[in-house]
Design a protein around this motif. Structure first.
Motif, PDB file in Angstrom:
ATOM      1  N   ARG A 134       0.846  -1.212   0.000  1.00 24.43           N
ATOM      2  CA  ARG A 134       0.000   0.000   0.000  1.00 24.43           C
ATOM      3  C   ARG A 134       0.876   1.255   0.000  1.00 24.43           C
ATOM      4  N   ARG A 135       1.866   1.239   0.901  1.00 26.87           N
ATOM      5  CA  ARG A 135       2.695   2.438   1.076  1.00 26.87           C
ATOM      6  C   ARG A 135       3.471   2.747  -0.207  1.00 26.87           C
ATOM      7  N   ARG A 136       4.050   1.687  -0.787  1.00 26.77           N
ATOM      8  CA  ARG A 136       4.871   1.896  -1.988  1.00 26.77           C
ATOM      9  C   ARG A 136       4.027   2.431  -3.145  1.00 26.77           C
ATOM     10  N   PHE A 137       2.840   1.837  -3.329  1.00 29.68           N
ATOM     11  CA  PHE A 137       2.021   2.266  -4.474  1.00 29.68           C
ATOM     12  C   PHE A 137       1.462   3.676  -4.243  1.00 29.68           C
ATOM     13  N   ALA A 138       1.088   3.977  -3.015  1.00 32.33           N
ATOM     14  CA  ALA A 138       0.613   5.335  -2.701  1.00 32.33           C
ATOM     15  C   ALA A 138       1.718   6.340  -3.019  1.00 32.33           C
ATOM     16  N   ASP A 139       2.944   5.942  -2.716  1.00 25.87           N
ATOM     17  CA  ASP A 139       4.079   6.826  -2.972  1.00 25.87           C
ATOM     18  C   ASP A 139       4.253   7.067  -4.480  1.00 25.87           C
ATOM     19  N   VAL A 140       4.041   6.011  -5.261  1.00 27.37           N
ATOM     20  CA  VAL A 140       4.137   6.157  -6.725  1.00 27.37           C
ATOM     21  C   VAL A 140       3.070   7.141  -7.218  1.00 27.37           C
ATOM     22  N   LEU A 141       1.856   7.016  -6.679  1.00 27.53           N
ATOM     23  CA  LEU A 141       0.780   7.919  -7.114  1.00 27.53           C
ATOM     24  C   LEU A 141       1.106   9.371  -6.763  1.00 27.53           C
ATOM     25  N   VAL A 142       1.638   9.574  -5.548  1.00 27.50           N
ATOM     26  CA  VAL A 142       1.979  10.947  -5.134  1.00 27.50           C
ATOM     27  C   VAL A 142       3.068  11.497  -6.049  1.00 27.50           C
ATOM     28  N   GLU A 143       4.056  10.659  -6.321  1.00 28.82           N
ATOM     29  CA  GLU A 143       5.158  11.058  -7.200  1.00 28.82           C
ATOM     30  C   GLU A 143       4.628  11.520  -8.552  1.00 28.82           C
TER      31      GLU A 143
END
Ligand SMILES: Cc1cc2nc3c(=O)[nH]c(=O)nc-3n(C[C@H](O)[C@H](O)[C@H](O)COP(=O)(O)OP(=O)(O)OC[C@H]3O[C@@H](n4cnc5c(N)ncnc54)[C@H](O)[C@@H]3O)c2cc1C
Length: 499
Positions: A394-403
């Motif tokens: 969850r954390r990694r993919f959320a980070d990709v979206l924010v990026e």
């Protein structure tokens, strides 16, 4: 007055409930959660307010009709609707950006010419003409009628693909969304634009029939609308209309079985063992064995769609006000569409997802003008092939979206006060749909592979409404399913749609 039990308080089921109550039936809705609306949810955090399901309304005619037919106050008297203009801004992988005006064919063509180069607007416009033909041909038989007994005719694709002659090779015609992009639009950015519409509806552009062209057609013709206060306000208005028409709601009531007696649906068994007797039952949730006796759905031999995609959403509470010229919706397109589609529909996490960024200019969504509520959404594989419950995933993919969303929101990362992540695992818990899959709208073509089971079932007295039944998912389509179910109950199995 017949007693009608409705299972689930999603928007499709509530549309059926309100219409049935107006027709004089005694309607009770059994909803397993504590509230109405299903996927049309809201998340609140310290003065920030977010939609957790759809953020924009398309084809408001469906909701307008519901309000006209069920009471004196129109939709516009019950919620505040505003047109979103520009309807969307698109950031393509090559750095090109274009803002598309709302519901203006000429405006869209001019914007595409300006951003993508002369000729791009005309190519998109010609495509929209063909999409309009697909809409004209499929509107009535596909969307405004119960699934026809001769539904195999819907297996033919109504999109009039351009026949392309080729030197020393057989002529070809686009049969899928991806082929329209490659052969008719002939510009990777126009292709990405079209792919984005399919993906946003949970459809794989590589396999979705060309008739999916009517999705951008509907949006660009009938417009994109925002409900002030958020989409949850629309669910509230539909719920209040139901209550005003004397529909009874029982919350915290999970249906575990549709009761069958003498070969008819005769009520609903609830999780606490109580049996609510009824003359007819409307199932507004994804049909599954156990809940319904035997496999009674798909009386027309159309199966419930399997393997639909889910949505991953990041709700961001930001410090700092929204710029005056910020765009409501920006789509940040993926760098490699094919790789993204392979991941999403192959059960993996995409490395470079297409991200939709919503920045409503609505004071109701933020504590004050010095803050902003922003929602990021990507279409993803459902819960199952990807374990969205895993905190690291969850954390990694959320980070990709924010990026990726940083391209649409200046200084995004530095402005974040709070992040809330919602995945197909949450959708599964909230809608009861396996894997948290979001049902796509029904499409003609592909030999009927994109149809949903009809609203009539093999069990007399049991009807299907909502996104997993004909004519499929999405606010507009599920609303239409409610209209069709009410028509079938009131006018009988021979009902062929309102004229
Ligand atoms: C994250 C997300 C994003 C979306 N984005 C868009 C979008 O951009 N545009 C768009 O048009 N659509 C979108 N959708 C889809 C759209 O919200 C739905 O298709 C639409 O709201 C219709 O839903 P429904 O009527 O099928 O009911 P659902 O919303 O699926 O609700 C079903 C209800 O039934 C209840 N229930 C389930 N099982 C039982 C049981 N056994 N007993 C009693 N109650 C039960 C659930 O608690 C729930 O309240 C999105 C959905 C999600 C989840």
């Amino acid at each position: 007055m017949a007693r009608i039990a409705v299972i689930g308080a999603g928007t499709g089921a509530m549309a059926a409930a309100a219409r049935l109550a107006v027709a004089g039936e005694k309607v009770t809705v059994y909803e397993r959660s504590a509230s109405y609306g299903g996927s049309v949810g809201r998340h609140e955090h310290e003065g920030f307010v977010f939609d957790t399901g759809p953020g924009l309304l398309h084809l408001p005619a469906v909701q307008r009709d519901l309000f006209v037919k069920t009471g004196k106050e129109s939709l516009e008297q019950c919620v505040s609707l505003t047109q979103v203009d520009p309807a969307s801004r698109h950031l393509f992988a090559d750095g090109t950006a274009v803002s598309l005006p709302n519901a203006s064919r000429a405006g869209v063509a001019a914007a595409l010419d300006g951003a993508l180069g002369a000729g791009a607007g005309a190519r998109w416009s010609d495509f929209m003409d063909r999409a309009r033909d697909a809409w004209d041909r499929s509107r009535r038989p596909l969307l405004e009628e119960p699934l026809r007994p001769d539904h195999r005719v819907l297996g033919r694709d109504p999109y009039p693909a351009v026949r392309q002659r080729r030197l020393l090779r057989p002529a070809r015609q686009a049969g899928t969304v991806a082929e329209i992009g490659a052969w008719e639009l002939a510009d990777p950015r126009l292709a990405a634009l079209l792919d984005g519409y399919a993906l946003a509806h949970g459809l794989d552009p590589r396999t979705a029939p060309a008739s999916a062209a009517l999705l951008p057609y509907m949006e660009q013709t009938f417009g994109s609308w925002y409900v002030e206060g958020g989409m949850r306000e629309l669910a509230r208005a539909v719920y209040e209309r139901c209550v005003a028409r004397r529909v009874t709601f029982v919350f915290g009531a999970e249906a575990v079985r549709v009761v069958e007696k003498d070969g008819r649906a005769a009520g609903v068994e609830l999780a606490d063992g109580e049996v609510a007797e009824a003359d007819r039952v409307v199932l507004g949730v994804r049909p599954r064995p156990g809940l319904v006796p035997g496999q009674v759905w798909g009386a027309d031999d159309v199966a419930v769609r399997a393997g639909a995609a889910g949505r991953f959403t990041v709700l961001l509470s930001l410090r700092g006000g929204r710029e005056a010229d910020a765009v409501h919706r920006t789509v940040v397109h993926g760098a490699d569409g094919a790789a993204e589609q392979e991941a999403v529909f192959g059960g993996r996490v995409a490395a470079h997802p297409t991200v939709t960024v919503l920045r409503p200019d609505d004071p109701a969504t933020r504590p004050d003008a010095e803050h902003e509520a922003v929602t990021l959404t990507a279409t993803t594989a459902p819960q199952g092939p990807v374990d969205w419950r895993d905190p690291e995933v969850r954390r990694r993919f959320a980070d990709v979206l924010v990026e990726r969303a940083a391209a649409a929101v200046p200084g995004l990362r530095e402005r974040i006060l709070h992040t809330e992540v919602r995945t197909p695992a949450e959708t599964e818990a909230e809608t009861g749909a396996e894997g948290g899959a979001v049902p796509p709208p029904a499409l003609a073509g592909a030999a009927g592979a994109y149809l949903h089971p009809g609203n009539l079932t093999r069990l007399p007295g049991l009807y299907l409404a909502g996104g997993w039944a004909h004519p499929g998912g999405g606010l507009a389509h599920a609303g239409m399913s409610g209209t069709l179910v009410a028509g079938l109950v009131v006018e009988g199995d021979g009902f062929r749609g309102s004229r």
